[in-house]
Design a protein around this motif. Structure first.
Motif, PDB file in Angstrom:
ATOM      1  N   THR A   7      66.924  38.987 -40.982  1.00 24.38           N
ATOM      2  CA  THR A   7      66.972  39.769 -39.756  1.00 24.38           C
ATOM      3  C   THR A   7      68.100  40.794 -39.833  1.00 24.38           C
ATOM      4  O   THR A   7      68.990  40.693 -40.699  1.00 24.38           O
ATOM      5  CB  THR A   7      67.219  38.837 -38.552  1.00 24.38           C
ATOM      6  OG1 THR A   7      68.521  38.267 -38.689  1.00 24.38           O
ATOM      7  CG2 THR A   7      66.184  37.718 -38.495  1.00 24.38           C
ATOM      8  N   PRO A   8      68.086  41.797 -38.951  1.00 22.14           N
ATOM      9  CA  PRO A   8      69.220  42.742 -38.914  1.00 22.14           C
ATOM     10  C   PRO A   8      70.557  42.039 -38.705  1.00 22.14           C
ATOM     11  O   PRO A   8      71.568  42.463 -39.266  1.00 22.14           O
ATOM     12  CB  PRO A   8      68.867  43.646 -37.729  1.00 22.14           C
ATOM     13  CG  PRO A   8      67.376  43.603 -37.671  1.00 22.14           C
ATOM     14  CD  PRO A   8      66.986  42.211 -38.049  1.00 22.14           C
ATOM     15  N   HIS A   9      70.563  40.964 -37.932  1.00 20.92           N
ATOM     16  CA  HIS A   9      71.806  40.207 -37.737  1.00 20.92           C
ATOM     17  C   HIS A   9      72.276  39.589 -39.048  1.00 20.92           C
ATOM     18  O   HIS A   9      73.487  39.550 -39.340  1.00 20.92           O
ATOM     19  CB  HIS A   9      71.579  39.118 -36.682  1.00 20.92           C
ATOM     20  CG  HIS A   9      72.763  38.214 -36.530  1.00 20.92           C
ATOM     21  ND1 HIS A   9      73.952  38.626 -35.939  1.00 20.92           N
ATOM     22  CD2 HIS A   9      72.958  36.912 -36.908  1.00 20.92           C
ATOM     23  CE1 HIS A   9      74.814  37.619 -35.955  1.00 20.92           C
ATOM     24  NE2 HIS A   9      74.227  36.569 -36.533  1.00 20.92           N
ATOM     25  N   ASP A  10      71.297  39.104 -39.851  1.00 19.13           N
ATOM     26  CA  ASP A  10      71.659  38.526 -41.148  1.00 19.13           C
ATOM     27  C   ASP A  10      72.283  39.585 -42.055  1.00 19.13           C
ATOM     28  O   ASP A  10      73.227  39.296 -42.811  1.00 19.13           O
ATOM     29  CB  ASP A  10      70.420  37.938 -41.826  1.00 19.13           C
ATOM     30  CG  ASP A  10      69.898  36.715 -41.085  1.00 19.13           C
ATOM     31  OD1 ASP A  10      70.716  36.028 -40.455  1.00 19.13           O
ATOM     32  OD2 ASP A  10      68.678  36.468 -41.139  1.00 19.13           O
ATOM     33  N   ARG A  11      71.742  40.801 -42.004  1.00 20.38           N
ATOM     34  CA  ARG A  11      72.309  41.879 -42.831  1.00 20.38           C
ATOM     35  C   ARG A  11      73.764  42.175 -42.431  1.00 20.38           C
ATOM     36  O   ARG A  11      74.634  42.351 -43.295  1.00 20.38           O
ATOM     37  CB  ARG A  11      71.454  43.139 -42.680  1.00 20.38           C
ATOM     38  CG  ARG A  11      70.074  43.032 -43.289  1.00 20.38           C
ATOM     39  CD  ARG A  11      69.410  44.398 -43.308  1.00 20.38           C
ATOM     40  NE  ARG A  11      68.051  44.327 -43.811  1.00 20.38           N
ATOM     41  CZ  ARG A  11      66.961  44.173 -43.048  1.00 20.38           C
ATOM     42  NH1 ARG A  11      67.104  44.115 -41.703  1.00 20.38           N
ATOM     43  NH2 ARG A  11      65.767  44.123 -43.589  1.00 20.38           N
ATOM     44  N   GLU A  12      74.026  42.237 -41.132  1.00 19.91           N
ATOM     45  CA  GLU A  12      75.392  42.487 -40.662  1.00 19.91           C
ATOM     46  C   GLU A  12      76.324  41.362 -41.066  1.00 19.91           C
ATOM     47  O   GLU A  12      77.469  41.587 -41.488  1.00 19.91           O
ATOM     48  CB  GLU A  12      75.402  42.662 -39.144  1.00 19.91           C
ATOM     49  CG  GLU A  12      74.738  43.936 -38.664  1.00 19.91           C
ATOM     50  CD  GLU A  12      75.432  45.168 -39.198  1.00 19.91           C
ATOM     51  OE1 GLU A  12      76.679  45.136 -39.339  1.00 19.91           O
ATOM     52  OE2 GLU A  12      74.751  46.173 -39.494  1.00 19.91           O
ATOM     53  N   ARG A  13      75.859  40.146 -40.952  1.00 16.98           N
ATOM     54  CA  ARG A  13      76.706  39.006 -41.316  1.00 16.98           C
ATOM     55  C   ARG A  13      76.986  38.988 -42.823  1.00 16.98           C
ATOM     56  O   ARG A  13      78.096  38.699 -43.257  1.00 16.98           O
ATOM     57  CB  ARG A  13      76.035  37.700 -40.900  1.00 16.98           C
ATOM     58  CG  ARG A  13      76.924  36.489 -41.097  1.00 16.98           C
ATOM     59  CD  ARG A  13      76.258  35.209 -40.686  1.00 16.98           C
ATOM     60  NE  ARG A  13      77.083  34.064 -41.002  1.00 16.98           N
ATOM     61  CZ  ARG A  13      76.663  32.804 -40.988  1.00 16.98           C
ATOM     62  NH1 ARG A  13      75.409  32.528 -40.632  1.00 16.98           N
ATOM     63  NH2 ARG A  13      77.493  31.827 -41.292  1.00 16.98           N
ATOM     64  N   ARG A  36      77.077  41.604 -44.763  1.00 14.35           N
ATOM     65  CA  ARG A  36      78.032  42.666 -45.030  1.00 14.35           C
ATOM     66  C   ARG A  36      79.455  42.225 -44.667  1.00 14.35           C
ATOM     67  O   ARG A  36      80.409  42.503 -45.399  1.00 14.35           O
ATOM     68  CB  ARG A  36      77.635  43.913 -44.241  1.00 14.35           C
ATOM     69  CG  ARG A  36      78.489  45.136 -44.591  1.00 14.35           C
ATOM     70  CD  ARG A  36      78.004  46.367 -43.841  1.00 14.35           C
ATOM     71  NE  ARG A  36      76.658  46.754 -44.260  1.00 14.35           N
ATOM     72  CZ  ARG A  36      75.570  46.615 -43.509  1.00 14.35           C
ATOM     73  NH1 ARG A  36      75.666  46.107 -42.278  1.00 14.35           N
ATOM     74  NH2 ARG A  36      74.375  46.983 -43.957  1.00 14.35           N
TER      75      ARG A  36
END
Length: 403
Positions: free
Chosen positions: A253-259, A261
């Motif tokens: 998910t987009p949240h997983d990508r931010e985490r 990073r």
């Protein structure tokens, strides 16, 4: 900015250091300071005894009294100027102390001029010789030998000039030799001891430096293993659970990508910090490790030295700073979380150590002042300010005020 820092490091690391025990082993010389007032007491005591022996030969009792007063001034200045709280002893201090003592000897000779019966029981040469014995601990041997030669020539000439009144008739050169011998013997003895001491200290440093170079490869491997271990610990604590969760969910998910990073940024920063740790930061962390402070998340920010100015410190200065930090860390009432070191001014580095400690002012000064004196002995300016519940230690290179 990098060129300024490089120039500062080269300038201060290449500063010539006087070959004196006070410069090379400041803490050791501090422990020997009591010898100076003891020598002064012996010199004044012998002067009083010798004056009493010469009572029947005094042509001017007033001059004899003034001679003892001037000698008392010389030994008092010597005791004060060589005190551990006032290092280092400079050229003019040495010349002043020996010059005043020599003036006292001249006054005594004037007091008995024309009536002196023996040279060997005069106190002038003994008093000057005793003070010259202590000077090699604080001044270069060549300088002490030069002042010794001048003192011996002056006292020898005065003794030779009194040849006509001496009871035992002999050549004036004999009287000159009798007066000069104590000065030369004691001063050369002290100079020989200081020369041996400085030579052994320098030899020990070379051995330590060679050993450090031999261990450098091994220490680098240890550091690499520690960095790898820290990375593995960080991965196991944060990255592995995150990746396991991704595999279990089967989607990103987009949240997983931010985490991801954020995790990568933290791991990268931790790796850079681990590789780029400065000597000063490692010293502070190791000193506080015994108090459970090294594991503190804020421990990385205990040392604020963005320009790595700790590289300016010489081996001698690092040894003293390390001992100072270790002593601070061992204070029973120390608040370990409050310890911080800030380094600033790339052109003339200033180091400021602050901490909170529930210790009496007298205890703090007794524990830390010897290290401040040692820093002053190795060409730095140092001071300490104690407030209720805390203290600040500042040390810097000459040219920048350390209030």
């Amino acid at each position: 900015m990098n060129s300024v820092i490089t120039e500062t490091i080269v300038r201060y690391r290449s500063m010539p250091v006087e070959r004196t025990p006070q410069r090379l082993d400041p803490l050791g010389v501090q422990s020997a300071w009591l010898l100076v007032p003891l020598i002064g007491v012996v010199a004044v005591g012998y002067a009083l005894y010798s004056t009493l022996v010469h009572l029947g030969q005094l042509r001017s009792p007033a001059l004899a009294v003034w001679a003892i007063v001037v000698l008392l001034i010389a030994v008092t200045v010597a005791a004060i100027r060589t005190h551990p709280g006032l290092p280092p002893v400079g050229l003019w201090s040495n010349l002043g102390i020996i010059g005043v003592a020599l003036a006292a000897a001249v006054l005594f000779d004037a007091a008995v001029w024309g009536a002196n019966q023996r040279i060997q029981d005069d106190w002038g040469q003994i008093a000057v010789a005793l003070l010259l014995t202590a000077m090699p601990l604080y001044r270069p041997v060549a300088e002490v030998l030069a002042t010794t030669t001048v003192s011996a020539l002056v006292l020898g000439a005065l003794a030779a000039a009194q040849a006509s009144t001496i009871v035992i008739a002999n050549h004036p050169a004999v009287y000159a030799t009798v007066a000069a011998t104590p000065v030369l013997a004691l001063a050369f003895g002290g100079a020989g001891y200081a020369w041996t001491m400085t030579g052994e200290t320098l030899r020990w440093r070379e051995v330590a430096r060679d050993g450090q170079l031999r261990l450098e490869g091994e220490l680098r491997q240890v550091a690499e293993r520690m960095v790898a271990q820290e990375r593995a610990t960080a991965l196991n604590a944060e990255a592995v659970p995150f990746l396991t969760g991704l595999l279990a969910s089967g989607r990103i998910t987009p949240h997983d990508r931010e985490r991801a990073r954020a995790i990568a940024t933290r791991l990268r920063r931790a790796a850079v910090d681990a590789v780029g740790r400065s000597w000063l930061a490692e010293t502070v962390d190791l000193a506080l490790a015994g108090r459970g402070a090294a594991a503190d998340p804020q421990s990385r920010s205990r040392v604020d030295d963005p320009d790595r100015l700790d590289r300016v410190l010489s081996e001698e200065q690092r040894a003293i700073v390390g001992a100072l930090i270790g002593t601070v860390a061992d204070l029973p009432g120390l608040d370990a979380s409050s310890v911080a070191v800030a380094v600033s001014a790339p052109d003339c580095p200033v180091f400021v150590l602050t901490a909170r400690a529930q210790e009496h002012r007298r205890v703090l000064r007794s524990a830390l002042v010897p290290f401040l004196s040692a820093l002053q002995s190795v060409s730095m300016e140092a001071s300490m300010r104690v407030r209720d519940g805390g203290f600040t230690v500042r040390f810097a290179y000459p040219g920048r005020r350390t209030p």
